[in-house]
Each structure stands twice: as C-alpha cells, then as structure tokens.
Enzyme design. Structure first.
Site, PDB file in Angstrom:
ATOM      1  N   LEU A  93       0.948  -1.171  -0.084  1.00  0.00           N
ATOM      2  CA  LEU A  93      -0.036  -0.013  -0.039  1.00  0.00           C
ATOM      3  C   LEU A  93       0.938   1.172  -0.208  1.00  0.00           C
ATOM      4  O   LEU A  93       2.001   1.147   0.507  1.00  0.00           O
ATOM      5  CB  LEU A  93      -0.892   0.052   1.157  1.00  0.00           C
ATOM      6  CG  LEU A  93      -1.913  -0.912   1.282  1.00  0.00           C
ATOM      7  CD1 LEU A  93      -2.771  -0.986   2.701  1.00  0.00           C
ATOM      8  CD2 LEU A  93      -2.936  -0.978   0.269  1.00  0.00           C
ATOM      9  N   ASP A  94       0.531   2.403  -0.694  1.00  0.00           N
ATOM     10  CA  ASP A  94       1.153   3.588  -0.783  1.00  0.00           C
ATOM     11  C   ASP A  94       1.401   4.042   0.640  1.00  0.00           C
ATOM     12  O   ASP A  94       0.511   3.950   1.712  1.00  0.00           O
ATOM     13  CB  ASP A  94       0.488   4.486  -1.522  1.00  0.00           C
ATOM     14  CG  ASP A  94       0.608   4.126  -3.056  1.00  0.00           C
ATOM     15  OD1 ASP A  94       1.317   3.294  -3.307  1.00  0.00           O
ATOM     16  OD2 ASP A  94      -0.337   4.925  -3.786  1.00  0.00           O
ATOM     17  N   LYS A  95       2.244   4.873   1.009  1.00  0.00           N
ATOM     18  CA  LYS A  95       2.578   5.560   2.210  1.00  0.00           C
ATOM     19  C   LYS A  95       1.397   5.891   3.065  1.00  0.00           C
ATOM     20  O   LYS A  95       0.901   5.792   4.070  1.00  0.00           O
ATOM     21  CB  LYS A  95       3.748   6.452   2.377  1.00  0.00           C
ATOM     22  CG  LYS A  95       3.881   7.054   3.582  1.00  0.00           C
ATOM     23  CD  LYS A  95       5.111   8.273   3.580  1.00  0.00           C
ATOM     24  CE  LYS A  95       5.350   8.867   4.979  1.00  0.00           C
ATOM     25  NZ  LYS A  95       6.278   9.927   4.782  1.00  0.00           N
TER      26      LYS A  95
END
Length: 315
Positions: A140-142
């Site tokens: 997942l993106d940050k």
C-alpha cells in the site's frame, strides 16, 4: 532491502506423471515453493539446466530428465527490527493480516531505511527475516491506510503471489473523490511510467493492463465516496484511474490537482479539508483463500479517524 544476492541450488528428476507438460509448469510443480513466474524468470536468465542443456520455458517436459537450477535471488532481509505498533487483524502460522495506518511506509528504500512496516514486522515476527521483503506480497502507498496480507512461510508466500496473479484475491477500497458520480463503472486503461515525470504513473499506450471497478457508496454535495475493487494491481492504480476519469481522489498530492473548496463550507469544515494532506484512500476489505487450509477468508477494517472526520465535514 540489502540488495545482495544469494544462490539457490535445486535439483531433481522430472516425474513420469509430468511428462508432456509445458516445462515451466512442470518445474513449478516439482519445486512448489517457487512460483511459475519466478521459474520462468530463472529460465530466461539461463539458470535452469535440463540434461545439461539450457531449455526454453515453452519446451515440453520429459519424464526422467535431470533438472539442475542455480538461481540468484535477493538475500533475506537484513533490515533492523523496530518496536513499532502494529494493528494485527489476523495471525496464524502461515499469514498475518495488518491494518496499516496512513503515514507508514511499506518497504525500506534508499534514504528511508527505518520506521517502515518491514521494520515493524521483523520485531513482531523475527522469523520473517528469512523471507523476501519480510513476507509482504503486495503493498500500500505510504499515505493509504488499510488491510495488507503478509506471508509467514515461503510456501504461503508463493501461494499468495499465485492468487494475486490469478486475480482471485479480493481487494476493496473506499475512495473519496472530487465531483458527484451518478453510477458505478469500470476503468480499463493501461498504466505505465509518465512519459515526462518518471516519478509518476499515467495512463499510457503500451502500459500494463489495469482494470478498476467502482460503485457509489455515498453521494455528498460536491464529492462521492466510492467502493473500488481492483482487478489488477498496478502502482498507484486507483489514484491514476480516478484522475483519468476526472474524479481525482481528495487530498492526493500527486494526482489530485489544485485543492477545491466547495462554496458554502463552514470555516471549521474548510479547516478539516485543508488539513487533510493525503489521498483519501483506504483498503477496507481483503478476501483470499488460506494457503494451507484452502478456507475462503475475509476481513474488514473501518476507515481511520481522519478519513471519517473528512467525510463528516463534507457531508
């Protein structure tokens, strides 16, 4: 990750039961700890020998043939374990399901070696150091929150990767987008590197297939809360696709464009909107088949507090 390589030595004899099958498929069955796609990569790299010859992956397996594999793979994690709190939704001997908070980077990278999900996982379960990427099979993106699965064994890792490749893992997201969307739909548009800004992704001709399904979860005066289902898993896929159809995700610093403040919004609610400095995207539901028991499993995670407060402010 350390970036160092280690050599894996495998050998065996093709069973008569696999004779006649395509070679890469037969090898994947002979060495079930490794996915077919990984074995294909090894064959293309010349690391697979069959009866002393370098085969092609589309060759036919012959019963009794001698297989020797000497593959170079990324060494197990040497990242440092850190006592970072984790919200564990599910855990057994084969897998972990984590509810990742926004702001937590998934993998260490140059200039960002600490304070990541990998560091937290290595503290929670030190045995994950023996697995590639500490067992993480998707990311997942940050600034995206929500559910993420982690394998605890190499066999589980291979099985989960196969499920992802077969598109049988169910991943649903909640996304708050700009504008009012009347009905659900599908975005089928290939994604690749932006032709000018290489740090961004974009819909481009010749990109990788990317398919995103969405339906309306709630309509707000100037925004729409969508429930989004991924059929493929490209980098920034939902963010790129929603921007492509002119409904970018609220707060997205890369694809969202200029902040739009709806007319008539109170000062307090404007402050909430202006203070939300990340994409309003949450991985809300995850479904998969357990890699050992074969049981169909699913988990849900409520949206984090800042997302819920944003939704309330815009209603």
């Amino acid at each position: 990750m350390s970036g160092e390589l280690e050599v894996i030595h495998l050998q065996g004899e093709v069973p008569e039961a696999l004779s006649g099958q395509r070679l890469d498929a037969a090898l994947a069955r002979m060495f079930p700890s490794y996915s077919r796609s990984r074995i294909q990569q090894w064959m293309e790299a010349g690391w697979v020998r069959v009866d002393g010859e370098t085969p092609r992956r589309r060759d036919t397996a012959l019963g009794g043939a001698r297989v020797v594999i000497e593959a170079r793979v990324e060494a197990a994690s040497e990242d440092r374990a850190e006592d970072i709190p984790l919200e564990v939704i599910y855990e057994d001997d084969s897998l972990l399901v984590i509810n990742k908070p926004p702001g937590l980077v998934t993998h260490p990278a140059a200039g960002n070696r600490e304070g990541t999900l990998v560091n937290a996982l290595l503290h929670h379960a030190p045995d994950l150091a023996a697995l590639p990427r500490a067992g993480i099979v998707h990311r997942l993106d940050k600034e995206t929150s929500g559910l993420l699965v982690v394998a605890r064994t190499l066999e589980a890792h291979t099985d989960l990767v196969r499920q992802l490749q077969a598109r049988t893992v169910g991943r649903e997201y909640l996304a708050l987008v700009q504008g009012v969307i009347v009905a659900g739909g599908t975005v089928d548009a290939p994604i690749g590197r932006h032709p000018v800004d290489r740090k961004r992704m974009a819909v481009v001709a010749g990109g990788k297939e990317a398919i995103t399904h969405y339906r309306v979860e709630a309509r707000l005066p100037h925004h729409t809360l969508l429930r989004v289902r991924l059929e493929t898993g490209r980098t920034h896929q939902i963010r790129v696709h929603m921007a492509h159809v002119h409904h970018p995700i609220v707060g997205d610093p890369v694809y969202g464009g200029r902040l739009k403040v709806p007319a008539g919004l109170s000062e307090a609610d404007q402050a909430v909107l202006r203070g939300f400095r990340r994409q309003a995207l949450h991985a809300a539901r995850l479904e998969l088949v357990h890699p050992v028991t074969g049981e169909e499993m699913g988990w849900e995670a409520p949206m984090p507090a800042d997302f819920a407060a944003l939704l309330e402010a815009l209603c």
